[in-house]
Write a protein that holds these residues in place. Structure first.
Motif, PDB file in Angstrom:
ATOM      1  N   ILE A 166       9.622  -1.344  -0.543  1.00 24.67           N
ATOM      2  CA  ILE A 166      10.229  -0.824   0.691  1.00 24.67           C
ATOM      3  C   ILE A 166      11.596  -0.204   0.386  1.00 24.67           C
ATOM      4  N   LEU A 167      12.354  -0.877  -0.455  1.00 26.91           N
ATOM      5  CA  LEU A 167      13.657  -0.316  -0.845  1.00 26.91           C
ATOM      6  C   LEU A 167      13.488   1.011  -1.581  1.00 26.91           C
ATOM      7  N   ALA A 168      12.467   1.036  -2.441  1.00 27.23           N
ATOM      8  CA  ALA A 168      12.225   2.270  -3.198  1.00 27.23           C
ATOM      9  C   ALA A 168      11.898   3.421  -2.247  1.00 27.23           C
ATOM     10  N   VAL A 169      11.075   3.134  -1.228  1.00 25.14           N
ATOM     11  CA  VAL A 169      10.716   4.191  -0.271  1.00 25.14           C
ATOM     12  C   VAL A 169      11.951   4.632   0.518  1.00 25.14           C
ATOM     13  N   ILE A 200       6.927  23.929 -12.522  1.00 23.72           N
ATOM     14  CA  ILE A 200       7.966  23.407 -13.419  1.00 23.72           C
ATOM     15  C   ILE A 200       8.598  22.146 -12.820  1.00 23.72           C
ATOM     16  N   SER A 201       8.805  22.170 -11.499  1.00 22.63           N
ATOM     17  CA  SER A 201       9.449  21.005 -10.874  1.00 22.63           C
ATOM     18  C   SER A 201       8.528  19.783 -10.896  1.00 22.63           C
ATOM     19  N   ALA A 202       7.234  20.032 -11.138  1.00 22.33           N
ATOM     20  CA  ALA A 202       6.291  18.906 -11.188  1.00 22.33           C
ATOM     21  C   ALA A 202       6.606  17.952 -12.333  1.00 22.33           C
ATOM     22  N   VAL A 203       7.453  18.398 -13.264  1.00 22.78           N
ATOM     23  CA  VAL A 203       7.847  17.536 -14.375  1.00 22.78           C
ATOM     24  C   VAL A 203       8.515  16.254 -13.858  1.00 22.78           C
ATOM     25  N   LEU A 204       9.043  16.332 -12.636  1.00 22.62           N
ATOM     26  CA  LEU A 204       9.707  15.162 -12.041  1.00 22.62           C
ATOM     27  C   LEU A 204       8.756  13.992 -11.799  1.00 22.62           C
ATOM     28  N   VAL A 205       7.453  14.282 -11.733  1.00 23.22           N
ATOM     29  CA  VAL A 205       6.515  13.183 -11.447  1.00 23.22           C
ATOM     30  C   VAL A 205       6.331  12.293 -12.680  1.00 23.22           C
ATOM     31  N   VAL A 206       6.720  12.806 -13.846  1.00 27.22           N
ATOM     32  CA  VAL A 206       6.470  12.049 -15.079  1.00 27.22           C
ATOM     33  C   VAL A 206       7.118  10.656 -15.047  1.00 27.22           C
ATOM     34  N   PRO A 207       8.417  10.550 -14.711  1.00 28.33           N
ATOM     35  CA  PRO A 207       8.993   9.194 -14.652  1.00 28.33           C
ATOM     36  C   PRO A 207       8.317   8.309 -13.603  1.00 28.33           C
ATOM     37  N   ILE A 208       7.858   8.917 -12.507  1.00 26.28           N
ATOM     38  CA  ILE A 208       7.193   8.124 -11.459  1.00 26.28           C
ATOM     39  C   ILE A 208       5.868   7.578 -12.000  1.00 26.28           C
ATOM     40  N   LEU A 209       5.154   8.429 -12.746  1.00 28.47           N
ATOM     41  CA  LEU A 209       3.902   7.965 -13.340  1.00 28.47           C
ATOM     42  C   LEU A 209       4.191   6.859 -14.347  1.00 28.47           C
ATOM     43  N   GLY A 210       5.302   7.006 -15.059  1.00 29.75           N
ATOM     44  CA  GLY A 210       5.719   5.954 -15.991  1.00 29.75           C
ATOM     45  C   GLY A 210       5.906   4.634 -15.262  1.00 29.75           C
ATOM     46  N   LEU A 211       6.513   4.712 -14.081  1.00 30.46           N
ATOM     47  CA  LEU A 211       6.736   3.515 -13.266  1.00 30.46           C
ATOM     48  C   LEU A 211       5.389   2.916 -12.844  1.00 30.46           C
ATOM     49  N   LEU A 212       4.469   3.803 -12.457  1.00 27.20           N
ATOM     50  CA  LEU A 212       3.136   3.344 -12.024  1.00 27.20           C
ATOM     51  C   LEU A 212       2.422   2.601 -13.156  1.00 27.20           C
ATOM     52  N   PHE A 213       2.383   3.262 -14.322  1.00 23.68           N
ATOM     53  CA  PHE A 213       1.670   2.639 -15.449  1.00 23.68           C
ATOM     54  C   PHE A 213       2.393   1.377 -15.925  1.00 23.68           C
ATOM     55  N   GLY A 214       3.695   1.410 -15.868  1.00 26.15           N
ATOM     56  CA  GLY A 214       4.484   0.237 -16.236  1.00 26.15           C
ATOM     57  C   GLY A 214       4.165  -0.936 -15.335  1.00 26.15           C
ATOM     58  N   GLN A 215       4.012  -0.653 -14.046  1.00 27.75           N
ATOM     59  CA  GLN A 215       3.668  -1.702 -13.075  1.00 27.75           C
ATOM     60  C   GLN A 215       2.272  -2.253 -13.349  1.00 27.75           C
ATOM     61  N   LEU A 216       1.333  -1.335 -13.589  1.00 23.01           N
ATOM     62  CA  LEU A 216      -0.046  -1.752 -13.824  1.00 23.01           C
ATOM     63  C   LEU A 216      -0.163  -2.583 -15.095  1.00 23.01           C
ATOM     64  N   ALA A 217       0.647  -2.207 -16.084  1.00 18.33           N
ATOM     65  CA  ALA A 217       0.592  -2.936 -17.352  1.00 18.33           C
ATOM     66  C   ALA A 217       1.417  -4.214 -17.316  1.00 18.33           C
ATOM     67  N   GLY A 218       2.123  -4.416 -16.227  1.00 21.53           N
ATOM     68  CA  GLY A 218       2.934  -5.614 -16.093  1.00 21.53           C
ATOM     69  C   GLY A 218       4.256  -5.527 -16.824  1.00 21.53           C
ATOM     70  N   VAL A 219       4.596  -4.345 -17.323  1.00 23.12           N
ATOM     71  CA  VAL A 219       5.856  -4.174 -18.053  1.00 23.12           C
ATOM     72  C   VAL A 219       7.014  -4.055 -17.065  1.00 23.12           C
ATOM     73  N   VAL A 220       6.748  -3.370 -15.953  1.00 29.26           N
ATOM     74  CA  VAL A 220       7.791  -3.158 -14.945  1.00 29.26           C
ATOM     75  C   VAL A 220       7.366  -3.840 -13.645  1.00 29.26           C
ATOM     76  N   VAL A 221       8.282  -4.570 -13.056  1.00 27.28           N
ATOM     77  CA  VAL A 221       8.038  -5.130 -11.728  1.00 27.28           C
ATOM     78  C   VAL A 221       9.043  -4.483 -10.780  1.00 27.28           C
ATOM     79  N   LEU A 222       8.502  -3.801  -9.758  1.00 32.34           N
ATOM     80  CA  LEU A 222       9.369  -3.059  -8.847  1.00 32.34           C
ATOM     81  C   LEU A 222       9.993  -4.010  -7.825  1.00 32.34           C
ATOM     82  N   GLY A 223      10.942  -4.795  -8.288  1.00 27.56           N
ATOM     83  CA  GLY A 223      11.667  -5.695  -7.388  1.00 27.56           C
ATOM     84  C   GLY A 223      12.852  -4.971  -6.782  1.00 27.56           C
ATOM     85  N   PRO A 224      13.572  -5.640  -5.869  1.00 24.45           N
ATOM     86  CA  PRO A 224      14.735  -5.007  -5.237  1.00 24.45           C
ATOM     87  C   PRO A 224      15.774  -4.542  -6.256  1.00 24.45           C
ATOM     88  N   ALA A 225      15.995  -5.339  -7.275  1.00 21.36           N
ATOM     89  CA  ALA A 225      17.014  -4.962  -8.265  1.00 21.36           C
ATOM     90  C   ALA A 225      16.598  -3.694  -9.005  1.00 21.36           C
TER      91      ALA A 225
END
Lengths: 259, 308
Positions: A166-169, A200-225
């Motif tokens: 929710i904070l991220a949104v 060209i601006s679509a390159v911005l989605v790359v870090p977001i996809l990184g966040l997605l895959f990181g979450q799925l792999a359990g490497v990143v947890v999207l907590g408030p911090a």
């Protein structure tokens, strides 16, 4: 400020006259959200009992039933969509608002009026940002409603609609949208086709996809911090991008260097 | 008469390349000033500087009472500009296009609507007011762009190639409109390649190629470059009359081409009778005696031709 609103009004008038662009940008997100909710609902009904062993799962999934795991995976995947939308929507709108104007050579007569360049830039940015944020928030709200209605358990709901998400949104999406628009302004000085700017601006989605895959792999947890940390980084990037865009979006630069 | 535009040493450089060099000129209020020069001469750059769109590298200017670089927003409010490209929003109607610009020029909504209606009527576009501009012909687009430049009733109007690519009828309409603007007391700064048009419309002309080569009224430019002259058409070969003409003290040059004798002389009005007497005394049978007229094109080519 008054002139920024005049520009905003004109931009929206032009947008209303392009039904296909309007449809693609403003109706697609709710449609995708509905598909996400449907998928979420369907997974809750029909998930095979073997899903839990099909792939390595994040640690917090270990205590869930197969049905809950199915819904949690689908819900989390789609929740990331709301971090992508604010990049996608304004980049389409801004590229037509700025590159389109450049291509049709309408900028010089506008710059010849007593408008200040910051008013013009603000009007164009708001014209792209406001619909993007409104549609993102509306779609996210719809998504939350779907999750609350169709989650097979409270544990699933709590895994998807987290304070971090929710904070991220609320915090990160406006910043991402701002960066997307600033990038379009920067690209506008070099490209003459709105589609090129979007691509060209679509390159911005790359870090977001990184966040997605990181979450799925359990490497990143999207907590408030993490969400606030990302927000802090995005604030710095947005400030830099805006500074750079403002420098490029000057009367003199537009007329003499934009080609 | 007051000056609407005054420049002193106005210069613009782009990455070391000089586009406009030391331009000093003054344009009287309520007149049409023609700014002539070849492509790439720096005309559009000059107009952009005078309309406060780009800053000069050097020099200064006062336009409509506003010094360049002091309050450029006020300066922009005081001038109107027809840019090289009409630059209209194709999806918007004629009325929507004009209304947008009227608001940007600080007209309140009611006045904006009144001005839009006025100029759409004046430029005969009222019947098409609600149609998308993308469906308009070149002439209609140009007229709409001219209307846009005038919505806020500026004292000075910059017109960059207003009749370029227009058919003769549309060009005539635009020229008549420019004359109407002058009659209203506005100052027009006109850049054009159309030399007969400049001759017809302009009170004064500046011929420009990176720097100002010559300035004056069309008549002054012609007289200054070519002097005065007379053409005599005779029966038979005119060549035999050349020595006779050259022997006259007031004739500065004489050339023959078939039955035509072209003479440069100091004061044709008072010397033509003596000239005719001398030629007749030498046996010439004269058909016509005419004033030697040089076109603005001759002036332009004399000044610019050797440089480009």
């Amino acid at each position: 400020m008054k002139k920024a609103l005049i520009v905003l009004e004109k931009e929206w008038l032009e947008l209303r006259l392009q039904p296909m662009l309007l449809l693609a940008t403003l109706f697609l997100p709710p449609l995708i959200t509905l598909i996400a909710i449907l998928g979420f609902f369907a997974v809750g009904k029909f998930t095979a009992s073997t899903i839990g062993s099909a792939a390595p799962l994040p640690p917090e999934f270990t205590s869930l039933s197969p049905l809950e795991i199915g819904q949690a995976i689908v819900g989390r995947q789609f929740s990331t969509l709301f971090l992508l939308l604010p990049i996608f929507i304004p980049s389409v709108l801004a590229s037509y608002a700025i590159v389109g104007e450049k291509r049709e050579r309408t900028l010089e007569p506008v710059l010849a009026t007593p408008i200040r360049t910051w008013e013009l830039l603000l009007g164009k940015m708001l014209a792209a940002l406001l619909p993007a944020l409104a549609i993102t928030i509306a779609s996210a709200t719809l998504f939350i409603g779907g999750i609350l209605a169709f989650a097979v358990s409270n544990r699933v709901r709590d895994m998807i609609v987290t304070p971090g998400w929710i904070l991220a949104v609320i915090v990160d999406t406006p910043l991402l949208a701002l960066i997307g628009v600033a990038l379009i302004v920067v690209l506008s000085s070099r490209v003459n086709d709105p589609r090129t700017a979007q691509q060209i601006s679509a390159v911005l989605v790359v870090p977001i996809l990184g966040l997605l895959f990181g979450q799925l792999a359990g490497v990143v947890v999207l907590g408030p911090a993490v969400a606030l940390g990302i927000g802090a980084v995005l604030t710095v990037i947005a400030a830099g991008a805006l500074w750079f865009a403002t420098r490029l979006f000057q009367r003199e630069v537009i007329l003499t260097r934009w080609r | 008469m007051a000056h609407a535009i005054e420049t002193h040493g106005l210069t613009r450089r782009f990455d070391g390349r000089v586009a406009v060099e030391g331009l000093s000129l003054s344009v009287e209020a309520g007149t049409v000033f023609g700014f002539l020069g070849p492509n790439g001469a720096g005309k559009t750059t000059t107009v952009r500087m005078l309309a406060a769109l780009i800053a000069p590298s050097d020099g200064d200017a006062i336009v409509a009472g506003h010094a360049l670089g002091v309050d450029d927003t006020a300066l922009r409010r005081a001038v109107g500009i027809l840019t090289e490209q009409p630059g209209l929003y194709d999806r918007l109607s004629a009325r929507q296009n004009l209304r947008y610009f009227a608001r940007l020029y600080d007209l309140e909504p009611a006045r904006a609507d009144a001005q839009v209606e006025r100029y759409l009527h004046l430029l005969e576009l009222w019947d098409r007011r609600d149609e998308p501009v993308g469906t308009f012909s070149k002439g209609m687009r140009q007229k709409l762009a001219i209307a846009r430049a005038l919505l806020h009733e500026p004292a000075i109007v910059f017109l960059d190639e207003p009749t370029a690519a227009l058919d003769p009828e549309a060009a005539r309409t635009v020229r008549d409109f420019v004359k109407g603007l002058r009659a209203e007391g506005r100052t027009i700064f006109l850049t054009t390649h159309n030399l007969p048009e400049a001759d017809e419309l302009c009170d004064s002309i500046g011929i420009f190629q990176r720097r100002l080569l010559r300035m004056g009224s069309p008549a002054e430019l012609r007289a200054g470059l070519f002097g005065a002259g007379t053409i005599v058409r005779v029966v038979g070969d005119a060549a035999r009359l050349v020595p006779v003409a050259r022997s006259l003290p007031f004739v500065r040059d004489a050339r023959a081409d078939g039955e035509t004798l072209t003479l440069q002389l100091d004061d044709p009005d008072s010397r033509n009778p003596d000239l005719v007497d001398a030629l007749r005394a030498a046996g010439a049978r004269i058909r016509y005696v005419e004033r030697l007229q040089h076109s603005l094109e001759d002036v332009y080519l004399r000044l610019v031709g050797g440089r480009s």
